[in-house]
Enzyme design. Structure first.
Site, PDB file in Angstrom:
ATOM      1  N   GLY A 149       0.803  -1.216   0.000  1.00  0.00           N
ATOM      2  CA  GLY A 149       0.000   0.000   0.000  1.00  0.00           C
ATOM      3  C   GLY A 149       0.839   1.271   0.000  1.00  0.00           C
ATOM      4  CG  HIS A 150      -1.280   4.998   0.315  1.00  0.00           C
ATOM      5  ND1 HIS A 150      -2.349   5.787  -0.011  1.00  0.00           N
ATOM      6  CD2 HIS A 150      -1.561   4.507   1.543  1.00  0.00           C
ATOM      7  CE1 HIS A 150      -3.213   5.797   0.970  1.00  0.00           C
ATOM      8  NE2 HIS A 150      -2.756   5.023   1.926  1.00  0.00           N
ATOM      9  CG  ASN A 151       2.407   7.431   2.059  1.00  0.00           C
ATOM     10  OD1 ASN A 151       1.212   7.635   1.798  1.00  0.00           O
ATOM     11  ND2 ASN A 151       3.382   8.220   1.646  1.00  0.00           N
TER      12      ASN A 151
END
Length: 355
Positions: free
Chosen positions: A240-242
């Site tokens: 997922g993001h980050n």
């Protein structure tokens, strides 16, 4: 690719020593239970030791402890599996693209391609892309504007590297991986509608990162998603993001990592592990998580972690599953019994004191 090596040459390549006939020719690598003449095999686990005495390989990679039981030529090394990994690259027959740009590819005028770069048919290279020397881009891969790849990277067929992705040297992207797709972020409007949040970060990969077939690494919402040097991602993995993953960590097939997670160095997540909870999760260095485990909160100490239940006959599993739905009720009953027993013990003690 080499197919004409002697046992002595292989031993020298991996800093081992030969016991037996060092001139024997090695043409192939094979598993210990199926190896025959011309094959090199390895004994890397005690589970395979029963095959040792009857192994038909021309040479066998073993430790000093097992060398005396090898029926043919032994190549003695400290770590047979590591030696096998290094030797396997000598026998790799995966086809390589010829240097140059296919007439059926599309390359932006301002893209910079290093020496020996190969671009296969149907591939598209966007504006301001920079590809390091020796990098290969397979058929129908898409590299969007602003992507930077280091030297000797391998971008296999159908890979998509979204805009602004940056990767170091010797990175490998297996078929149909997508790096830098939008992270999954939405705000909820007053009527319950979902409003997409623009994902303004990117993805940064260190040297020697490998991404498996069909895996996805989302770009960050604001900061970048980061995979440090040596991270290995298996097939069908979602990052997922980050997310930040420390160097030399490994995620096996079908793992899923929720956005904002931080994973330390040298961690190993077996197949099907899911990481996600009510808040940001941080996992320290040197954590191993066994298959199908759900990590719902941070892990603050190195070690091996597991969850879930072992398989069992279906009828028994159904009974136990139904009983598990009553654990809260059972806990309350036990607590009530403990209170009742405690009060009884107090009364008995009081009576004894009075006498």
């Amino acid at each position: 690719m080499r197919r004409d090596l002697t046992a002595s040459a292989i031993a020298e390549y991996v800093s081992g020593r030969v016991l037996g006939d060092g001139s024997v020719r090695i043409e192939r690598l094979a598993s210990i239970e199926r190896a025959g003449p011309g094959d090199l095999s390895h004994l890397s686990s005690r589970a395979w030791r029963p095959f040792l005495r009857h192994c038909g390989a021309s040479a066998l990679l073993v430790t000093e402890r097992d060398a005396c039981d090898v029926p043919g030529t032994a190549i003695v090394v400290g770590d047979p599996y590591l030696a096998y990994a290094r030797i396997s690259r000598l026998f790799d027959d995966a086809p390589a693209l010829a240097a140059g740009v296919s007439a059926a590819a599309s390359v932006a005028a301002d893209a910079v391609l290093g020496d020996g770069v190969a671009v296969g048919p149907g591939a598209r290279i966007g504006a301001r892309v920079r590809l390091g020397a020796g990098t290969q881009v397979g058929p129908n891969a898409v590299i969007e504007p602003g992507v930077v790849l280091g030297r000797d990277c391998r971008v296999h067929a159908g890979v998509v590297l979204r805009h602004g992705v940056v990767a170091g040297d010797r990175c490998v992207f297996q078929a149909n991986a997508v790096i830098g797709g939008d992270g999954f972020g939405h705000a909820r409007g007053p009527g319950g509608e979902r409003v997409a949040i623009a994902q303004l970060g990117s993805v940064r990969l260190g040297d020697d990162v490998e991404i498996g077939a069909g895996s996805t690494v989302d770009r960050g919402a604001l900061d970048d998603t980061v995979l440090e040097q040596g991270v290995k991602i298996d097939n069908q993995v979602q990052i997922g993001h980050n997310v930040r993953i420390g160097r030399d960590s490994v995620l096996c097939g079908c793992c899923g990592v929720v956005g904002g997670t931080t994973i330390g160095a040298r961690c190993v997540f077996a197949g099907g592990v899911g990481i996600g909870g009510d808040g940001p999760i941080t996992i320290v260095d040197d954590v191993v998580v066994s298959g199908m485990t759900h990590v719902s909160r941070s892990i603050e100490r190195a070690g091996i972690y597991s969850s879930g239940t072992l398989h069992q006959p279906t009828r028994r599993w159904k009974r136990n599953a139904l009983r598990a739905t009553r654990l809260d009720e059972l806990f309350a009953r036990v607590a009530e019994l403990e209170r009742a027993l405690g009060e009884r013990d107090v009364r008995i003690q009081d009576e004894r004191d009075e006498t």
